[in-house]
Motif scaffolding. Structure first.
Motif, PDB file in Angstrom:
ATOM      1  N   LEU A   1      41.793  -9.735  22.245  1.00 21.30           N
ATOM      2  CA  LEU A   1      41.080  -8.820  23.144  1.00 21.30           C
ATOM      3  C   LEU A   1      40.442  -9.620  24.276  1.00 21.30           C
ATOM      4  O   LEU A   1      40.536  -9.227  25.450  1.00 21.30           O
ATOM      5  N   LYS A   2      39.814 -10.754  23.966  1.00 23.52           N
ATOM      6  CA  LYS A   2      39.164 -11.580  24.992  1.00 23.52           C
ATOM      7  C   LYS A   2      40.202 -12.133  25.972  1.00 23.52           C
ATOM      8  O   LYS A   2      39.940 -12.218  27.171  1.00 23.52           O
ATOM      9  N   GLU A   3      41.386 -12.502  25.471  1.00 27.47           N
ATOM     10  CA  GLU A   3      42.446 -13.024  26.346  1.00 27.47           C
ATOM     11  C   GLU A   3      43.030 -11.934  27.241  1.00 27.47           C
ATOM     12  O   GLU A   3      43.273 -12.165  28.429  1.00 27.47           O
ATOM     13  N   GLN A   4      43.275 -10.751  26.669  1.00 25.29           N
ATOM     14  CA  GLN A   4      43.977  -9.706  27.412  1.00 25.29           C
ATOM     15  C   GLN A   4      43.053  -8.804  28.228  1.00 25.29           C
ATOM     16  O   GLN A   4      43.474  -8.208  29.211  1.00 25.29           O
ATOM     17  N   LYS A   5      41.803  -8.682  27.797  1.00 23.91           N
ATOM     18  CA  LYS A   5      40.820  -7.864  28.520  1.00 23.91           C
ATOM     19  C   LYS A   5      39.500  -8.635  28.554  1.00 23.91           C
ATOM     20  O   LYS A   5      38.552  -8.311  27.842  1.00 23.91           O
ATOM     21  N   PRO A   6      39.430  -9.692  29.385  1.00 26.47           N
ATOM     22  CA  PRO A   6      38.265 -10.586  29.348  1.00 26.47           C
ATOM     23  C   PRO A   6      36.929  -9.910  29.665  1.00 26.47           C
ATOM     24  O   PRO A   6      35.879 -10.421  29.269  1.00 26.47           O
ATOM     25  N   LYS A   7      36.942  -8.772  30.336  1.00 20.91           N
ATOM     26  CA  LYS A   7      35.682  -8.099  30.661  1.00 20.91           C
ATOM     27  C   LYS A   7      35.198  -7.175  29.536  1.00 20.91           C
ATOM     28  O   LYS A   7      34.094  -6.646  29.609  1.00 20.91           O
ATOM     29  N   ALA A   8      36.002  -7.008  28.503  1.00 18.85           N
ATOM     30  CA  ALA A   8      35.611  -6.160  27.374  1.00 18.85           C
ATOM     31  C   ALA A   8      34.458  -6.816  26.610  1.00 18.85           C
ATOM     32  O   ALA A   8      34.471  -8.019  26.365  1.00 18.85           O
ATOM     33  N   THR A   9      33.475  -6.020  26.238  1.00 21.42           N
ATOM     34  CA  THR A   9      32.350  -6.509  25.444  1.00 21.42           C
ATOM     35  C   THR A   9      32.672  -6.340  23.966  1.00 21.42           C
ATOM     36  O   THR A   9      33.164  -5.293  23.554  1.00 21.42           O
ATOM     37  N   THR A  10      32.391  -7.381  23.187  1.00 22.01           N
ATOM     38  CA  THR A  10      32.648  -7.326  21.754  1.00 22.01           C
ATOM     39  C   THR A  10      31.392  -7.713  20.984  1.00 22.01           C
ATOM     40  O   THR A  10      30.564  -8.481  21.472  1.00 22.01           O
TER      41      THR A  10
END
Length: 196
Positions: free
Chosen positions: A15-24
Motif C-alpha cells: 500500500l505504501k509503495e503503490q499509494k504513498p499518500k495513503a494513511t495507515t
C-alpha cells in the motif's frame, strides 16, 4: 521475493509503495504484532501495552482524527483468556462479548468520522483453540471467524470455500485496487462483493 528492505512484502508495504499518500495505522495489544509490521510502512503505530480498552480508545481517536485508508486493530483479550483459562469456557465467551462491544465502538467511530459509506470492516482471528492451547490440526484449533461488512459487501452471504489467514491481505489489496506480489499465497475473497 523480498522488498527493498529485505522483508517479505506485506499489505502495508505494498500500500505504501503503490499509494504513498495513503494513511495507515496499526494498533495492537499484543507486543508480538509490532515486529511483524515492517518499520516505515505505517504512519500511526500504537502499542496498547496489553490493554484492549486502550487499543479501542486509540482506534476511535485515530479513525475520527485521521481517517486512515487502512487500519489494523489487534485485540488480545480472547487469546489471553483462551491460554490462561481455556477456550470454549464461560470466561472465553464473556471475553468475546467484550470484543463485540469494542467492535461496536469502532463501527460508531467510522460512522462519526463520516467514512462509513467508503469503509469495509473485516473481523477475523488468527487461530482457534482447544483447552488452553492451539497449533494442532483439529477443527477447533484452525477454524476462525471471518466477517466482512461495509461498502460493496454482500449482505447475508456465506463464503462456501475455506478461508485462510493469507486471504486477508489479498482481499484487502483487491478492495484497495492494489497489485499483489507473485509470492503471496492468499486469494482475494471476491465472493463478498455485492457487484454482479
Amino acid at each position: 521475493e523480498t522488498n527493498e528492505s529485505g522483508m517479505f512484502p506485506s499489505i502495508f508495504s505494498i500500500l505504501k509503495e503503490q499509494k504513498p499518500k495513503a494513511t495507515t495505522a496499526v494498533i495492537y495489544s499484543w507486543g508480538g504484532i509490532n515486529p511483524l509490521v515492517q518499520k516505515g510502512t505505517t504512519d500511526i503505530r500504537i502499542d496498547g501495552k496489553g490493554n484492549d480498552e486502550i487499543c479501542v480508545d486509540s482506534t476511535v481517536s485515530v479513525i475520527i482524527n485521521h481517517k486512515p485508508t487502512l487500519t489494523f486493530v489487534h485485540l488480545d483479550g480472547a487469546d489471553e483468556v483462551g491460554h490462561n483459562i481455556g477456550h470454549d469456557t464461560p470466561e472465553y465467551y464473556t471475553e468475546l462479548k467484550k470484543i463485540d462491544a469494542f467492535i461496536g465502538r469502532i463501527l460508531s467511530a467510522v460512522k462519526d468520522a463520516g467514512i462509513a459509506d467508503q469503509t469495509v470492516i473485516i473481523v477475523t482471528a488468527d487461530h482457534g483453540g482447544i483447552n488452553k492451547g492451539h497449533g494442532g490440526k483439529s477443527l477447533q484449533e484452525v477454524q476462525i471467524p471471518w466477517i466482512a461488512y461495509g461498502k460493496g459487501i454482500k449482505a447475508d452471504n456465506e463464503i462456501k470455500r475455506p478461508v485462510i489467514n493469507f486471504d486477508n491481505a489479498a482481499t484487502i489489496a483487491w478492495l484497495l485496487g492494489l497489485k499483489t506480489p507473485d509470492s503471496w499465497l492468499g486469494i482475494p475473497i471476491k465472493e463478498v462483493s455485492a457487484k454482479k
